[in-house]
Design an enzyme around this catalytic site. Structure first.
Site, PDB file in Angstrom:
ATOM      1  N   HIS A  75      51.191 -16.797 -31.122  1.00 45.40           N
ATOM      2  CA  HIS A  75      52.373 -17.081 -30.307  1.00 45.40           C
ATOM      3  C   HIS A  75      53.567 -17.369 -31.211  1.00 45.40           C
ATOM      4  O   HIS A  75      53.418 -17.512 -32.425  1.00 45.40           O
ATOM      5  CB  HIS A  75      52.129 -18.297 -29.409  1.00 45.40           C
ATOM      6  N   HIS A 132      52.581 -17.077 -35.086  1.00 44.93           N
ATOM      7  CA  HIS A 132      51.576 -17.784 -35.865  1.00 44.93           C
ATOM      8  C   HIS A 132      50.392 -18.143 -34.978  1.00 44.93           C
ATOM      9  O   HIS A 132      50.447 -18.025 -33.752  1.00 44.93           O
ATOM     10  CB  HIS A 132      52.175 -19.036 -36.514  1.00 44.93           C
ATOM     11  N   ARG A 142      40.808 -30.348 -38.739  1.00 44.00           N
ATOM     12  CA  ARG A 142      42.218 -30.159 -39.087  1.00 44.00           C
ATOM     13  C   ARG A 142      43.075 -30.961 -38.123  1.00 44.00           C
ATOM     14  O   ARG A 142      42.880 -30.889 -36.907  1.00 44.00           O
ATOM     15  CB  ARG A 142      42.620 -28.684 -39.030  1.00 44.00           C
TER      16      ARG A 142
END
Length: 206
Positions: A75, A132, A142
């Site tokens: 997106h 990205h 993460r």
């Protein structure tokens, strides 16, 4: 948290002022003033991508495993600017013009800055929003914090007069952030929204 938001908003404003200066726009705060006020629609989002072990078809080591699990799909950010900070676990990837995906090396001491769709419209295409996605690590979690700098809902989005010339006509028609935001939620994550607001669309409709 409030202190962090104020700090990254200040950083976003400074970057936008430098961008306007680099584009030779006389009003240096033409972009940053849209996010300075209390009525701005900016948000801070905290993301957690838990580890996901590799999934093989069977116990045979020669069997293919799933090495590319997507945590957040492809997106572009609809806002003006995104200030991203993450831990030392990789996962962010950006798309180049040729369609190739390139991983961004994680650095918890640095910020990653993404141009959003609104900035592309406000600079008449001089800055382009980056597509990205986030991939999941197999062994580590993460964490990331993303500050999405956005204007008030009723803000008029248009390129400054200095950015529009006979040789570089306006690429997008004026619109409000509320209009654009409505289009964002009406489409799928990976769909292009700016295409709905180009001057070519208006000409075809007319």
């Amino acid at each position: 948290m409030s202190g962090y938001i104020e700090a990254v908003r200040g950083l976003a404003c400074e970057l936008l002022d430098l961008m306007a200066e680099g584009l030779w726009v006389p009003d240096r705060s033409v972009f940053s003033r849209l996010i300075r006020g209390d009525d701005s629609d900016s948000i801070l989002r905290l993301n957690h991508y838990p580890p996901m072990p590799l999934l093989c078809k069977d116990k045979d080591s020669s069997s293919p495993c799933n090495h590319s699990k997507v945590g957040f799909g492809e997106h572009s950010d609809p806002q003006i600017l995104t200030i991203l900070r993450s831990n030392d676990v990789g996962g962010l990837q950006i798309s180049l013009n040729d369609g190739a995906w390139v991983p961004v090396t994680p650095d918890p001491t640095a910020f990653c800055v993404n141009v959003g769709d609104l900035l592309q419209a406000m600079t008449n295409g001089r800055f382009v929003s980056v597509r990205h996605k986030a991939m999941i690590n197999s062994y580590k979690s993460r964490m990331s914090m993303a500050y999405f700098a956005a204007p008030p809902l009723d803000a008029r989005i248009a390129a400054p007069p200095e950015m529009v010339t006979p040789t570089k006509p306006a690429l997008f028609r004026p619109f409000t952030w509320a209009e654009f935001k409505k289009a964002v939620y009406a489409l799928r994550l990976g769909d292009s929204r700016l295409g709905l607001f180009t001057t070519e669309v208006d000409e075809h409709v007319g």
